[in-house]
Design an enzyme around this catalytic site. Structure first.
Site, mmCIF file in Angstrom:
data_model
loop_
_atom_site.group_PDB
_atom_site.id
_atom_site.type_symbol
_atom_site.label_atom_id
_atom_site.label_comp_id
_atom_site.label_asym_id
_atom_site.label_seq_id
_atom_site.Cartn_x
_atom_site.Cartn_y
_atom_site.Cartn_z
ATOM 1 N N THR A 2 -0.219 2.186 -4.897
ATOM 2 C CA THR A 2 0.074 1.872 -3.495
ATOM 3 C C THR A 2 1.342 1.032 -3.400
ATOM 4 O OG1 THR A 2 -0.746 0.926 -1.430
ATOM 5 C CG2 THR A 2 -1.390 -0.222 -3.444
ATOM 6 N N GLY B 51 -0.694 -5.513 1.030
ATOM 7 C CA GLY B 51 -2.024 -5.961 1.431
ATOM 8 C C GLY B 51 -3.111 -5.264 0.620
ATOM 9 N N LYS B 52 -2.966 -3.940 0.475
ATOM 10 C CA LYS B 52 -3.939 -3.167 -0.313
ATOM 11 C C LYS B 52 -3.915 -3.606 -1.770
ATOM 12 C CE LYS B 52 -4.051 1.247 2.129
ATOM 13 N NZ LYS B 52 -3.782 2.679 2.046
ATOM 14 N N ASP C 226 -6.830 5.775 -0.344
ATOM 15 C CA ASP C 226 -6.356 6.258 0.950
ATOM 16 C C ASP C 226 -7.376 5.771 1.948
ATOM 17 O OD1 ASP C 226 -4.268 7.674 2.370
ATOM 18 O OD2 ASP C 226 -5.868 8.990 3.053
ATOM 19 N N PHE D 211 -4.383 -7.275 7.183
ATOM 20 C CA PHE D 211 -3.202 -6.453 7.441
ATOM 21 C C PHE D 211 -3.650 -5.211 8.199
ATOM 22 C CE2 PHE D 211 -5.069 -5.192 3.450
ATOM 23 C CZ PHE D 211 -4.993 -3.807 3.440
ATOM 24 N N GLY D 212 -2.691 -4.378 8.575
ATOM 25 C CA GLY D 212 -3.038 -3.119 9.245
ATOM 26 C C GLY D 212 -3.764 -3.355 10.565
ATOM 27 N N TYR D 213 -4.894 -2.658 10.724
ATOM 28 C CA TYR D 213 -5.659 -2.737 11.975
ATOM 29 C C TYR D 213 -6.691 -3.875 11.964
ATOM 30 C CZ TYR D 213 -3.802 1.961 12.968
ATOM 31 O OH TYR D 213 -2.983 3.033 13.218
ATOM 32 N N LYS E 212 -13.960 -11.259 4.254
ATOM 33 C CA LYS E 212 -13.664 -9.851 4.535
ATOM 34 C C LYS E 212 -13.902 -8.984 3.302
ATOM 35 C CE LYS E 212 -10.081 -6.590 5.264
ATOM 36 N NZ LYS E 212 -8.702 -6.236 5.045
#
Length: 194
Positions: free
Chosen positions: A7, A11-12, A67, A154-156, A177
């Site tokens: 990736t 964040g991932k 993914d 991060f992201g949504y 989280k």
């Protein structure tokens, strides 16, 4: 044991690093300056495998790839596999979140007074060259918050409230989280292969 994490998303990478056993030496594709392949799969699992196979063949290393994305029921499970692409060329998630809200308004002007069911899904796969070693799917159910809340994650994350919780992922400490999210659910299924 060396493992390549497929990736370019910092964040991932951080989340995956925190989930992996400490005795595994982790390399990232950004360290190796490898561009990502074209993700033309129809599902999270297909796209995850495209990435893990591609990066493994490029480097001759075992590769773990992810993914993942957000599915919103009222939007026919969109953005789904296009979650990052909703943020445009640079995967700008502020833009992506605005798009989610625009699409929800188009569907239902009154959506803010309803519970908008959604989930995060994550497929993790491990490949070595052409060989698929494992491919799993993890999900976490929840709903969409009326407005972005919190600076974490991060992201949504700022608009997703996991089931039976009051806070968005964006408001939670990462340690909280990590024990709930889709990546952790997928990781529980794949860790026996590591």
């Amino acid at each position: 044991t060396k493992l390549l994490v497929g990736t370019n998303n910092k964040g991932k990478l951080r989340e995956i690093r925190n989930l992996l056993p400490k005795n595994i030496k982790i390399l990232s594709i950004s360290d190796l300056k490898i561009k990502s392949p074209k993700e033309n799969g129809k599902t999270f699992k297909e796209n995850s495998l495209i990435k893990s196979r591609y990066f493994s063949k490029k480097t001759n290393l075992m590769c773990l790839a992810d993914d993942s994305g957000l599915e919103i029921d009222i939007l026919k499970k969109s953005p789904g596999i296009y979650s990052a692409r909703w943020g445009g060329k640079n995967s700008d998630f502020k833009k992506a979140i605005k798009k989610v809200y625009r699409e929800l308004y188009k569907k239902d002007k009154n959506w803010k007074n309803k519970i908008i069911k959604a989930r995060f899904a994550c497929s993790l796969s491990i490949s070595y060259l052409n060989k698929k070693i494992a491919c799993v799917l993890g999900k976490v159910e929840g709903s969409i918050s009326n407005e972005p809340k919190g600076q974490n994650g991060f992201g949504y994350d700022p608009i997703f409230i996991p089931k039976n919780k009051k806070k968005t992922f964006g408001e939670m400490k990462s340690s909280q989280k990590y024990k709930l999210d889709h990546r952790y659910q997928a990781f529980k299924k794949i860790k026996k292969f590591l």
